[in-house]
Design an enzyme around this catalytic site. Structure first.
Site, mmCIF file in Angstrom:
data_model
loop_
_atom_site.group_PDB
_atom_site.id
_atom_site.type_symbol
_atom_site.label_atom_id
_atom_site.label_comp_id
_atom_site.label_asym_id
_atom_site.label_seq_id
_atom_site.Cartn_x
_atom_site.Cartn_y
_atom_site.Cartn_z
ATOM 1 N N ARG A 151 0.807 -1.232 0.000
ATOM 2 C CA ARG A 151 0.000 0.000 0.000
ATOM 3 C C ARG A 151 0.840 1.281 0.000
ATOM 4 N NH1 ARG A 151 -5.378 -1.163 3.592
ATOM 5 N NH2 ARG A 151 -5.978 -3.054 2.508
ATOM 6 N N ASP A 166 -15.462 10.332 8.035
ATOM 7 C CA ASP A 166 -14.375 9.404 7.747
ATOM 8 C C ASP A 166 -13.049 10.101 8.017
ATOM 9 O OD1 ASP A 166 -14.279 6.543 6.177
ATOM 10 O OD2 ASP A 166 -12.408 7.672 5.969
#
Lengths: 287, 130
Positions: free
Chosen positions: A32, A141
């Protein structure tokens, strides 16, 4: 990436996002963060971690945190939490809040928007019963990037196939090239805000229903306890908290207790139930 | 004692590869799978025994998915199967046309195990995984 560098990264992610990265997840770091290295013109993960240590590149820090946090979601994910909302939680809240005609819902890890929009579509379907009501869906978020995507409401064909009934695809979406955009009337029902669950969220106010699904699993036990206790403080006296299927409050807080019949549904524990000016209505035991 | 009913699914597609992939996934879900390579063969299969579900390709030679679906819904017992139509077209007009013809759900090719499972759940043919 050396052992020391990995340890630094673990500490950094824990502090910034609550993410508890175990040693077995080391492979995730490489898959990632390598694209982040490329994006910021860095030759290696070591360079990236070195830059994080300097603490002078906010954009890089945000990108690293966002890349490591999981944004997996889809419309009506797991279905049951949404059936429960439509069939039980919403009708109960409509009765309970009839005097003030106000309903507040919080999606605490809203990712790219599928969860709040699923609820917004359910509310739209219930519109005749909500005439004259003030309904709020607050969606938060950690990642500003996913919030921007959520606000646009643009989804790939793959994304709209996952969980969304085709009749609702036709009803609530328009085709924009190869993508599908959810109707403005649904988008406008959701108020998006960036929020780190590790920080105070008391200013958001109290909610009748809180969805906080599949985020606590990434936290260690003390962080879970802390977040759950603070979620309980934002939950209306007869409010409902929905967690992911692999999450629980048991052993983490005594302020919340599981519903006897609905897995994943939690309310205030009797002893910890806060006072309310509205008359209490017991949570129905069946759907 | 009568044996419990095993859910049946007819896979209709002119591609043997697609039929094979779909069969593998659907059998893993505990269903009994049969196959047909076009609309005519599918109608014959339905006349012999109506399945619970039909995974229906839209573009086939001889009789395409649209013609099959219209004929199916007109036939005796033809309202029973849940029809999941399956196509590479993602045009909203084509989807709406299929729904008007009587399709229950829609799957975009190429599909995978997750999508197919989710769609079968959505039409009520699988117990909840949740």
């Amino acid at each position: 990436m050396t052992e020391l560098e990995f340890e630094y990264l673990r500490g950094f992610l824990k502090q910034r996002s609550g993410l508890a990265l175990t040693a077995e997840k080391r492979y995730l770091v490489e898959s990632r963060l390598t694209p982040i290295c490329r994006r910021f013109g860095m030759a290696s993960l070591g360079d990236l971690i070195g830059a994080l240590k300097l603490g002078q590149n906010g954009a890089l820090e945000r990108a690293a945190v966002e890349a490591m946090t999981t944004n997996e979601t889809f419309f009506f994910r797991d279905r049951i939490p949404f059936d429960l909302f439509r069939d039980t939680l919403l009708p109960e809240a409509l009765l309970r809040n009839a005097a003030r005609r106000r309903l507040r819902i919080w999606c605490a890890a809203s990712s790219t928007g599928q969860e709040p929009y699923s609820l917004a579509m359910l509310l739209q379907e219930a519109a005749p019963r909500l005439s004259g009501w003030q309904v709020e869906i607050v969606a938060t978020d950690l990642s500003t990037e996913v919030i921007e995507k959520a606000k646009l409401g643009l989804y790939s064909h793959f994304e709209v196939q996952r969980g969304l009934p085709v009749q609702w695809l036709i009803k609530y979406f328009t085709q924009v090239g190869e993508q599908w955009q959810i109707a403005q009337s649904i988008r406008s029902m959701v108020d998006y805000r960036q929020l780190n669950l590790l920080h105070s969220f008391s200013s958001l106010g109290q909610f009748d229903v809180i969805y906080c699904r599949n985020v606590l699993i990434y936290f260690d036990a003390p962080t879970k306890s802390d977040v759950l206790a603070r979620l309980a403080a934002q939950l209306a006296p007869e409010g409902a908290l929905l967690l992911g299927a692999a999450e629980t409050v048991i052993g983490l807080t005594d302020r919340l207790s599981p519903h006897p019949k609905h897995r994943g549904l939690y309310g205030h524990a009797e002893a910890a139930r806060p006072a309310d000016t509205a008359p209490p209505l017991r949570m129905a035991a069946n759907v | 004692m009568k044996a419990p009913h095993q859910t049946t699914c007819l896979v209709v597609d002119d591609s043997a590869v697609i039929r094979k992939v779909a069969r593998r996934i659907i059998e893993d879900l505990g269903m009994n799978v049969s196959e047909a390579e076009d609309g005519n063969a599918a109608l014959e299969a339905c006349a012999a025994g109506m399945p619970d579900a039909i995974l229906l390709d839209w573009n086939m030679p001889n009789m395409d998915g649209y013609a099959f679906l219209q004929a199916l819904r007109r036939s005796e017992g033809g309202e029973v199967p849940k029809v999941l139509f399956c196509t590479t077209e993602n045009d909203i007009g084509a989807i709406a046309r299929a729904l008007r013809a009587g399709a229950d759900e829609y799957i975009m090719k190429p599909f995978d195990r997750d999508i197919l499972t989710a769609k079968l759940e959505q039409v009520g043919l699988l117990a909840d995984a949740a």
